[in-house]
Design a protein around this motif. Structure first.
Motif, PDB file in Angstrom:
ATOM      1  N   LEU A   1       0.837  -1.208   0.000  1.00  0.00           N
ATOM      2  CA  LEU A   1       0.000   0.000   0.000  1.00  0.00           C
ATOM      3  C   LEU A   1       0.869   1.254   0.000  1.00  0.00           C
ATOM      4  O   LEU A   1       0.607   2.206  -0.741  1.00  0.00           O
ATOM      5  CB  LEU A   1      -0.937  -0.005   1.210  1.00  0.00           C
ATOM      6  CG  LEU A   1      -2.010  -1.105   1.229  1.00  0.00           C
ATOM      7  CD1 LEU A   1      -2.778  -1.063   2.544  1.00  0.00           C
ATOM      8  CD2 LEU A   1      -2.965  -0.946   0.048  1.00  0.00           C
ATOM      9  N   TRP A   2       1.890   1.254   0.841  1.00  0.00           N
ATOM     10  CA  TRP A   2       2.802   2.404   0.900  1.00  0.00           C
ATOM     11  C   TRP A   2       3.539   2.586  -0.425  1.00  0.00           C
ATOM     12  O   TRP A   2       3.676   3.706  -0.927  1.00  0.00           O
ATOM     13  CB  TRP A   2       3.803   2.187   2.040  1.00  0.00           C
ATOM     14  CG  TRP A   2       4.881   3.226   2.099  1.00  0.00           C
ATOM     15  CD1 TRP A   2       4.808   4.459   2.686  1.00  0.00           C
ATOM     16  CD2 TRP A   2       6.203   3.121   1.544  1.00  0.00           C
ATOM     17  NE1 TRP A   2       6.005   5.122   2.525  1.00  0.00           N
ATOM     18  CE2 TRP A   2       6.884   4.330   1.824  1.00  0.00           C
ATOM     19  CE3 TRP A   2       6.880   2.128   0.837  1.00  0.00           C
ATOM     20  CZ2 TRP A   2       8.191   4.562   1.440  1.00  0.00           C
ATOM     21  CZ3 TRP A   2       8.186   2.362   0.439  1.00  0.00           C
ATOM     22  CH2 TRP A   2       8.829   3.559   0.741  1.00  0.00           C
ATOM     23  N   TYR A   3       4.002   1.491  -1.000  1.00  0.00           N
ATOM     24  CA  TYR A   3       4.729   1.523  -2.267  1.00  0.00           C
ATOM     25  C   TYR A   3       3.852   2.053  -3.398  1.00  0.00           C
ATOM     26  O   TYR A   3       4.295   2.861  -4.221  1.00  0.00           O
ATOM     27  CB  TYR A   3       5.236   0.118  -2.574  1.00  0.00           C
ATOM     28  CG  TYR A   3       5.795  -0.087  -3.965  1.00  0.00           C
ATOM     29  CD1 TYR A   3       7.064   0.363  -4.296  1.00  0.00           C
ATOM     30  CD2 TYR A   3       5.059  -0.766  -4.948  1.00  0.00           C
ATOM     31  CE1 TYR A   3       7.594   0.139  -5.564  1.00  0.00           C
ATOM     32  CE2 TYR A   3       5.572  -0.998  -6.208  1.00  0.00           C
ATOM     33  CZ  TYR A   3       6.840  -0.535  -6.509  1.00  0.00           C
ATOM     34  OH  TYR A   3       7.354  -0.748  -7.767  1.00  0.00           O
ATOM     35  N   GLY A   4       2.601   1.608  -3.443  1.00  0.00           N
ATOM     36  CA  GLY A   4       1.681   2.083  -4.472  1.00  0.00           C
ATOM     37  C   GLY A   4       1.458   3.583  -4.375  1.00  0.00           C
ATOM     38  O   GLY A   4       1.455   4.291  -5.388  1.00  0.00           O
ATOM     39  N   ARG A   5       1.287   4.072  -3.156  1.00  0.00           N
ATOM     40  CA  ARG A   5       1.095   5.516  -2.953  1.00  0.00           C
ATOM     41  C   ARG A   5       2.362   6.294  -3.325  1.00  0.00           C
ATOM     42  O   ARG A   5       2.299   7.346  -3.961  1.00  0.00           O
ATOM     43  CB  ARG A   5       0.724   5.790  -1.496  1.00  0.00           C
ATOM     44  CG  ARG A   5       0.456   7.256  -1.182  1.00  0.00           C
ATOM     45  CD  ARG A   5       0.061   7.456   0.276  1.00  0.00           C
ATOM     46  NE  ARG A   5      -0.223   8.852   0.569  1.00  0.00           N
ATOM     47  CZ  ARG A   5       0.698   9.770   0.829  1.00  0.00           C
ATOM     48  NH1 ARG A   5       1.978   9.419   0.841  1.00  0.00           N
ATOM     49  NH2 ARG A   5       0.355  11.014   1.079  1.00  0.00           N
ATOM     50  N   LEU A   6       3.522   5.757  -2.937  1.00  0.00           N
ATOM     51  CA  LEU A   6       4.796   6.417  -3.227  1.00  0.00           C
ATOM     52  C   LEU A   6       5.023   6.551  -4.720  1.00  0.00           C
ATOM     53  O   LEU A   6       5.381   7.639  -5.215  1.00  0.00           O
ATOM     54  CB  LEU A   6       5.933   5.616  -2.595  1.00  0.00           C
ATOM     55  CG  LEU A   6       7.350   6.155  -2.843  1.00  0.00           C
ATOM     56  CD1 LEU A   6       7.664   7.285  -1.870  1.00  0.00           C
ATOM     57  CD2 LEU A   6       8.388   5.033  -2.714  1.00  0.00           C
TER      58      LEU A   6
END
Length: 263
Positions: A220-225
């Motif tokens: 989730l964090w990677y997708g947002r980043l």
């Protein structure tokens, strides 16, 4: 036969192991991302052998730590580290999205890339040292066994995110590797995630559960980043995912190794 060709293509791309030459059909490369986790299986298997050999030979913990830290670099040639450094340079440039993409394409290495990789590598070594040190002291190698599954689990999640997340609109390798991928590939990679988690549960159920949910949050964090900085993902982003994911899980296992109640 298609399966064999795709496996050979994947190992040729994602490792530095010598592979026989095969003639690929048009659709073979478009599904090769589904076999990315096989590189993780090889790294994990070699890491397991290194741990067993180190214990048998009574190698000092630091020597065993350094050998383990070199295993993924030697097998893959370090190309994931190259992607990690390119993304780190781009993110810390604080430029526009278009300029960040151009920075990723630049073959030169910037200061932020060196700082970021050095920091991650030191953290990686520290985590491995803690895992091995606690294992040797307690003569309990459950979490070091879980560590060998990290490479498989991270790459399975990397394959899923590479297919699901939007790609950056310029020609590069990840687009070729995923252009024909669909639900079948996602299901196959999801099955590999499940296999990795089951394997980790054989050593430590707690570690398996914590690592699985940690990877979900990391995705989730990677997708947002990647959406924020680049508008999508590319091969460099996938390399960033692998490096960060491996360091994250190694740190988690190192923390768990310090908790006496974790089995």
């Amino acid at each position: 036969m298609k399966m064999i060709r795709r496996i050979i293509a994947a190992l040729s791309l994602y490792t530095r192991l010598p592979m026989p030459f095969v003639r690929l059909d048009d659709g073979d490369m478009g599904h090769v991302i589904s076999f990315l986790p096989l590189a993780g299986v090889i790294i994990g298997a070699v890491s397991y052998l290194v741990i067993m050999a180190g214990v048998y030979l009574s190698l000092p913990c630091m020597v065993l730590t350094i050998l383990l830290s070199l295993v993924p670099i030697v097998i893959t040639g370090g190309f994931h580290a190259d992607g990690f450094m390119d993304v780190s340079d781009a993110i810390h440039s604080y430029r526009s999205r278009e300029q960040k993409i151009q920075i990723m394409k630049d073959p030169h290495v910037g200061g932020f890339a060196i700082i970021s990789f050095t920091s991650c590598f030191m953290l990686w070594i520290a985590a491995i040292y803690l895992i091995i040190d606690k294992a040797l002291a307690a003569e309990d190698f459950k979490l070091s066994g879980s560590y060998t599954a990290v490479f498989f689990l991270v790459r399975a999640f990397c394959g899923i995110t590479s297919i699901i997340l939007p790609g950056i609109n310029y020609s590069e390798m990840l687009k070729i590797e995923t252009e024909k991928s669909g639900r079948g590939d996602i299901c196959f990679l999801s099955l590999q995630v499940i296999i990795a988690v089951i394997y980790m549960m054989f050593f430590s159920p707690i570690a398996a559960i914590v690592c699985f949910f940690a990877m979900l949050l990391f995705c989730l964090w990677y997708g947002r980043l990647t959406r924020l900085h680049f508008g999508g993902v590319n091969g460099d982003c996938a390399g960033y995912f692998v490096v960060m994911g491996e360091v994250l899980l190694a740190v988690i296992l190192a923390v768990l190794s310090m908790l006496p109640s974790v089995k």
